[in-house]
Every structure is written in structure tokens, then in C-alpha cells.
Design a protein around this motif. Structure first.
Motif, PDB file in Angstrom:
ATOM      1  N   ALA A  18       0.816  -1.219   0.000  1.00 14.78           N
ATOM      2  CA  ALA A  18       0.000   0.000   0.000  1.00 14.78           C
ATOM      3  C   ALA A  18       0.856   1.278   0.000  1.00 14.78           C
ATOM      4  N   ALA A  19       2.128   1.159   0.380  1.00 13.52           N
ATOM      5  CA  ALA A  19       2.997   2.334   0.470  1.00 13.52           C
ATOM      6  C   ALA A  19       3.323   2.872  -0.923  1.00 13.52           C
ATOM      7  N   GLU A  20       3.620   4.154  -0.961  1.00 17.85           N
ATOM      8  CA  GLU A  20       3.995   4.745  -2.247  1.00 17.85           C
ATOM      9  C   GLU A  20       5.480   4.500  -2.518  1.00 17.85           C
ATOM     10  N   ARG A  21       5.839   4.493  -3.769  1.00 20.19           N
ATOM     11  CA  ARG A  21       7.234   4.331  -4.182  1.00 20.19           C
ATOM     12  C   ARG A  21       7.950   5.652  -3.923  1.00 20.19           C
TER      13      ARG A  21
ATOM     14  N   GLN B 145      11.674   7.894  -3.876  1.00 20.77           N
ATOM     15  CA  GLN B 145      13.025   8.025  -4.416  1.00 20.77           C
ATOM     16  C   GLN B 145      13.715   9.137  -3.630  1.00 20.77           C
ATOM     17  N   ARG B 146      14.867   8.815  -3.029  1.00 16.84           N
ATOM     18  CA  ARG B 146      15.599   9.805  -2.233  1.00 16.84           C
ATOM     19  C   ARG B 146      17.091   9.719  -2.513  1.00 16.84           C
ATOM     20  N   SER B 147      17.746  10.875  -2.472  1.00 16.23           N
ATOM     21  CA  SER B 147      19.208  10.907  -2.592  1.00 16.23           C
ATOM     22  C   SER B 147      19.805  10.410  -1.283  1.00 16.23           C
ATOM     23  N   CYS B 148      20.870   9.630  -1.394  1.00 17.46           N
ATOM     24  CA  CYS B 148      21.481   9.074  -0.188  1.00 17.46           C
ATOM     25  C   CYS B 148      22.917   8.650  -0.452  1.00 17.46           C
ATOM     26  N   LYS B 149      23.540   8.210   0.635  1.00 18.52           N
ATOM     27  CA  LYS B 149      24.899   7.666   0.591  1.00 18.52           C
ATOM     28  C   LYS B 149      24.862   6.322   1.314  1.00 18.52           C
ATOM     29  N   VAL B 150      25.602   5.350   0.801  1.00 20.56           N
ATOM     30  CA  VAL B 150      25.699   4.034   1.446  1.00 20.56           C
ATOM     31  C   VAL B 150      26.728   4.151   2.569  1.00 20.56           C
ATOM     32  N   VAL B 151      26.299   3.859   3.813  1.00 19.60           N
ATOM     33  CA  VAL B 151      27.204   4.017   4.950  1.00 19.60           C
ATOM     34  C   VAL B 151      27.599   2.704   5.609  1.00 19.60           C
ATOM     35  N   ASP B 152      26.871   1.611   5.349  1.00 21.88           N
ATOM     36  CA  ASP B 152      27.236   0.346   5.970  1.00 21.88           C
ATOM     37  C   ASP B 152      26.585  -0.823   5.232  1.00 21.88           C
TER      38      ASP B 152
ATOM     39  N   VAL C 291      18.408  -6.453   1.124  1.00 21.57           N
ATOM     40  CA  VAL C 291      18.586  -6.415  -0.328  1.00 21.57           C
ATOM     41  C   VAL C 291      18.917  -7.819  -0.835  1.00 21.57           C
ATOM     42  N   LYS C 292      18.802  -8.005  -2.137  1.00 22.18           N
ATOM     43  CA  LYS C 292      19.184  -9.277  -2.761  1.00 22.18           C
ATOM     44  C   LYS C 292      20.701  -9.387  -2.770  1.00 22.18           C
ATOM     45  N   ASP C 293      21.197 -10.600  -2.861  1.00 22.73           N
ATOM     46  CA  ASP C 293      22.647 -10.825  -2.879  1.00 22.73           C
ATOM     47  C   ASP C 293      23.308 -10.125  -4.055  1.00 22.73           C
ATOM     48  N   THR C 294      22.641 -10.074  -5.195  1.00 26.39           N
ATOM     49  CA  THR C 294      23.232  -9.426  -6.371  1.00 26.39           C
ATOM     50  C   THR C 294      23.367  -7.919  -6.165  1.00 26.39           C
ATOM     51  N   ASP C 295      22.363  -7.292  -5.544  1.00 24.01           N
ATOM     52  CA  ASP C 295      22.449  -5.862  -5.237  1.00 24.01           C
ATOM     53  C   ASP C 295      23.541  -5.610  -4.193  1.00 24.01           C
ATOM     54  N   PHE C 296      23.621  -6.492  -3.210  1.00 18.64           N
ATOM     55  CA  PHE C 296      24.626  -6.356  -2.150  1.00 18.64           C
ATOM     56  C   PHE C 296      26.030  -6.335  -2.733  1.00 18.64           C
TER      57      PHE C 296
ATOM     58  N   HIS D 122      15.487   3.859  -4.318  1.00 17.87           N
ATOM     59  CA  HIS D 122      14.062   3.676  -4.603  1.00 17.87           C
ATOM     60  C   HIS D 122      13.574   2.573  -3.656  1.00 17.87           C
ATOM     61  N   TYR D 123      12.545   2.890  -2.874  1.00 18.86           N
ATOM     62  CA  TYR D 123      12.000   1.899  -1.960  1.00 18.86           C
ATOM     63  C   TYR D 123      10.503   2.112  -1.796  1.00 18.86           C
ATOM     64  N   LYS D 124       9.862   1.081  -1.262  1.00 20.87           N
ATOM     65  CA  LYS D 124       8.424   1.109  -1.064  1.00 20.87           C
ATOM     66  C   LYS D 124       8.158   0.520   0.312  1.00 20.87           C
ATOM     67  N   GLY D 125       7.815   1.373   1.271  1.00 16.44           N
ATOM     68  CA  GLY D 125       7.648   0.912   2.651  1.00 16.44           C
ATOM     69  C   GLY D 125       8.989   0.499   3.215  1.00 16.44           C
ATOM     70  N   THR D 126       9.128  -0.772   3.547  1.00 22.67           N
ATOM     71  CA  THR D 126      10.419  -1.299   4.018  1.00 22.67           C
ATOM     72  C   THR D 126      11.058  -2.210   2.973  1.00 22.67           C
ATOM     73  N   ARG D 127      10.580  -2.141   1.747  1.00 27.38           N
ATOM     74  CA  ARG D 127      11.074  -3.005   0.671  1.00 27.38           C
ATOM     75  C   ARG D 127      12.022  -2.235  -0.240  1.00 27.38           C
ATOM     76  N   PHE D 128      13.249  -2.728  -0.366  1.00 26.90           N
ATOM     77  CA  PHE D 128      14.234  -2.167  -1.290  1.00 26.90           C
ATOM     78  C   PHE D 128      13.807  -2.486  -2.713  1.00 26.90           C
ATOM     79  N   LEU D 129      13.833  -1.460  -3.580  1.00 25.91           N
ATOM     80  CA  LEU D 129      13.513  -1.682  -4.984  1.00 25.91           C
ATOM     81  C   LEU D 129      14.742  -1.552  -5.871  1.00 25.91           C
ATOM     82  N   GLU D 130      15.501  -0.443  -5.662  1.00 22.85           N
ATOM     83  CA  GLU D 130      16.627  -0.193  -6.569  1.00 22.85           C
ATOM     84  C   GLU D 130      17.517   0.901  -5.983  1.00 22.85           C
TER      85      GLU D 130
END
Length: 123
Positions: free
Chosen positions: A45-48, A50-57, A91-96, A108-116
Motif C-alpha cells: 500500500a505504500a507509495e514508491r 526516491q531519495r538521494s542518499c549515501k551508502v554508509v554500511d 537487499v538481494k545478494d546481487t544488489d549487495f 528507490h524503496y516502497k515501505g520497508t522493501r528495497f527496490l533499486e
């Protein structure tokens, strides 16, 4: 005759304890299923976003793997947004494998689900 009465009482006590333990296990399992379904419906039900960010861990968690049981590995990445807010997503192993600590980009995420995660190349 008295011994037979004691055996019957012990049998009844065992049945009652077994019933209580089985009931508690069933309740915990049902609560877990309801929680999982609720999280899935909430994410759906959550909206998709998109936010700017940095990977920290980045981290992994391994479950199982003892004896004859197979192990499962779960992959997590922590993203930090411009305001300092952080979010850890599974995240999926390939994204990791493709995302590196220090990468900047659009999450890009939807609720607590990683999309891209789309990496932004800095000049």
C-alpha cells in the motif's frame, strides 16, 4: 488400585502440559504469520519513494547451518539521507555485491522493501 489412580492423574497432567505447550507454540507461529502478512500489505500500500542518499554500511546475517540443516544468508545495506536520517533495508545478494560503502545515488524503496539503488557518478 490406588496406584492406578496415580497413573491416571500423571497421564492427565502430562496431557494438560502438552496441550498448553502446543497451544503456545501455535499462537507464536500464528502471530508471526500475521505480522509477515501485515508487513507485506503495508509495503504493497505504500507509495514508491526516491531519495538521494549515501551508502554508509553493509552487513550480512546467517541463519541455520548446523547439522543437516542448510544455512540462509540475509543481506542488509544502511543508507544515509541528506538530513542525516538512516534506513537499513534487506537487499538481494546481487544488489549487495554491486553496491559499495561510500556510493552516492538515488534509493528507490516502497515501505520497508528495497527496490533499486541507482549510483550517481561524480565528476
Amino acid at each position: 488400585m490406588k496406584q492406578m489412580g496415580n497413573d491416571f492423574m500423571e497421564f492427565q497432567s502430562f496431557n494438560m502440559i502438552f496441550f498448553i505447550v502446543f497451544g503456545l507454540i501455535a499462537i507464536v507461529m500464528i502471530m508471526g504469520i500475521v505480522k509477515t502478512i501485515g508487513a507485506g500489505l503495508s509495503n504493497q500500500a505504500a507509495e514508491r519513494i526516491q531519495r538521494s542518499c549515501k551508502v554508509v554500511d553493509k552487513r550480512t546475517r546467517v541463519r541455520g547451518g548446523s547439522g543437516d540443516f542448510s544455512a540462509s544468508t540475509y543481506y542488509y545495506i544502511t543508507f544515509e539521507f541528506d538530513g542525516g536520517e538512516r534506513m537499513e533495508l534487506e537487499v538481494k545478494d546481487t544488489d549487495f555485491g554491486m553496491i559499495v560503502i561510500g556510493d552516492r545515488g538515488k534509493l528507490h524503496y516502497k515501505g520497508t522493501r528495497f527496490l533499486e539503488f541507482v549510483r550517481v557518478m561524480e565528476a
